[in-house]
Design a protein around this motif. Sequence first.
Motif, PDB file in Angstrom:
ATOM      1  N   GLY A 131       0.499  -1.080  -0.162  1.00 24.18           N
ATOM      2  CA  GLY A 131      -0.031  -0.116  -0.140  1.00 24.18           C
ATOM      3  C   GLY A 131       1.031   0.912   0.178  1.00 24.18           C
ATOM      4  O   GLY A 131       1.387   0.945   0.690  1.00 24.18           O
ATOM      5  N   GLN A 132       0.522   2.796  -0.480  1.00 26.69           N
ATOM      6  CA  GLN A 132       0.726   3.354  -1.147  1.00 26.69           C
ATOM      7  C   GLN A 132       0.022   4.811  -0.403  1.00 26.69           C
ATOM      8  O   GLN A 132      -0.744   4.971  -0.800  1.00 26.69           O
ATOM      9  N   ALA A 172      -1.367   8.037  -1.080  1.00 21.54           N
ATOM     10  CA  ALA A 172      -1.403   8.783  -2.238  1.00 21.54           C
ATOM     11  C   ALA A 172      -2.022  10.231  -1.194  1.00 21.54           C
ATOM     12  O   ALA A 172      -1.716  11.250  -2.002  1.00 21.54           O
ATOM     13  N   TRP A 198      -5.148   8.088   2.668  1.00 23.89           N
ATOM     14  CA  TRP A 198      -6.173   7.741   1.100  1.00 23.89           C
ATOM     15  C   TRP A 198      -4.683   7.120   1.183  1.00 23.89           C
ATOM     16  O   TRP A 198      -3.670   7.132   0.581  1.00 23.89           O
ATOM     17  N   LEU A 211      -3.252   4.157  -2.118  1.00 30.63           N
ATOM     18  CA  LEU A 211      -4.203   2.905  -2.868  1.00 30.63           C
ATOM     19  C   LEU A 211      -2.999   1.567  -2.698  1.00 30.63           C
ATOM     20  O   LEU A 211      -1.216   1.639  -2.114  1.00 30.63           O
ATOM     21  N   HIS A 212      -3.580   0.414  -2.964  1.00 31.87           N
ATOM     22  CA  HIS A 212      -3.738  -1.238  -2.673  1.00 31.87           C
ATOM     23  C   HIS A 212      -4.145  -1.732  -3.303  1.00 31.87           C
ATOM     24  O   HIS A 212      -4.162  -2.076  -4.334  1.00 31.87           O
ATOM     25  N   ASP A 213      -3.041  -3.292  -2.983  1.00 30.58           N
ATOM     26  CA  ASP A 213      -3.731  -4.331  -3.799  1.00 30.58           C
ATOM     27  C   ASP A 213      -4.092  -5.190  -2.626  1.00 30.58           C
ATOM     28  O   ASP A 213      -4.186  -5.390  -2.043  1.00 30.58           O
ATOM     29  N   TRP A 227     -13.937  13.319  -5.665  1.00 25.69           N
ATOM     30  CA  TRP A 227     -14.856  12.393  -6.113  1.00 25.69           C
ATOM     31  C   TRP A 227     -16.446  12.342  -5.316  1.00 25.69           C
ATOM     32  O   TRP A 227     -17.086  13.267  -4.724  1.00 25.69           O
ATOM     33  N   SER A 276     -10.756   3.225   2.365  1.00 22.81           N
ATOM     34  CA  SER A 276      -9.013   3.179   2.152  1.00 22.81           C
ATOM     35  C   SER A 276      -8.486   2.065   3.819  1.00 22.81           C
ATOM     36  O   SER A 276      -9.153   1.895   4.941  1.00 22.81           O
TER      37      SER A 276
END
Length: 231
Positions: A106-107, A109, A158, A160-162, A181, A187
């Motif tokens: 995860g990063q 954002a 927030w 970003l992840h897999d 948005w 998240s």
Amino acid sequence: MTRTALVVRGGWEGHHPVEATELFLPFLVESGFDVRVESSNEIYADAEFMAEVDLILQSVTMSEISKEAFAGLRAAVEAGAGFAGWHGGIADSYRNTSDYLQLVGGQFATHPGKEPSGRVGDETDNYLTYTVEVTDLGRTHEITAGLDDFTLETEQYWVLHDDLIDVLATTTHPVQPYHPWHRPIVSPAVWTRLWGEGRVFVCTPGHSVDVLQDDNVRTIVERGLLWAARA
């Protein structure tokens, strides 16, 4: 039997890497770890030392890592060393190293801000009151079992992840008229990841020392460190 914990801290000073990690050094010692503290991630390139490490606690934000250091970090985790941290110290460490992002899962954002008319031009513009919600998995996982949903006033990450992460707690970014948005965004706030023989633990709350001193956050971090460490 004494285990070895490596604490690597540095990068952007706004996350107080020294003060933040100092909170957990006594806990690690009391938990039976021999603790080594480093201010450079180049220690990861020392293969002989890294082979002895059972837990890596990293607090390094918005920095860089050499190919040799990252290769050493990844090899240590794959061989069974735990990798753990909070907030940008693990989720926003090395933006230019895509393989690191894959390792962590995860990063960071962004952290959405307050309503524009309420902003004063400092870091508190990004402090929101939000809820950390424990997932069904989190209700039974040793890191978060027994904890209820709780509220914080700090940066709300927030991420970003897999799908290879196991999410123990989440947070929801609501729709606001001053944001672009159009539906709520969920998240991960606390997650784990299995990587080779190693374990990765991430807690996104932790922007400042007072957040890490919150009873819920501190409990999650302490349990996460023990969970991640090589058995």
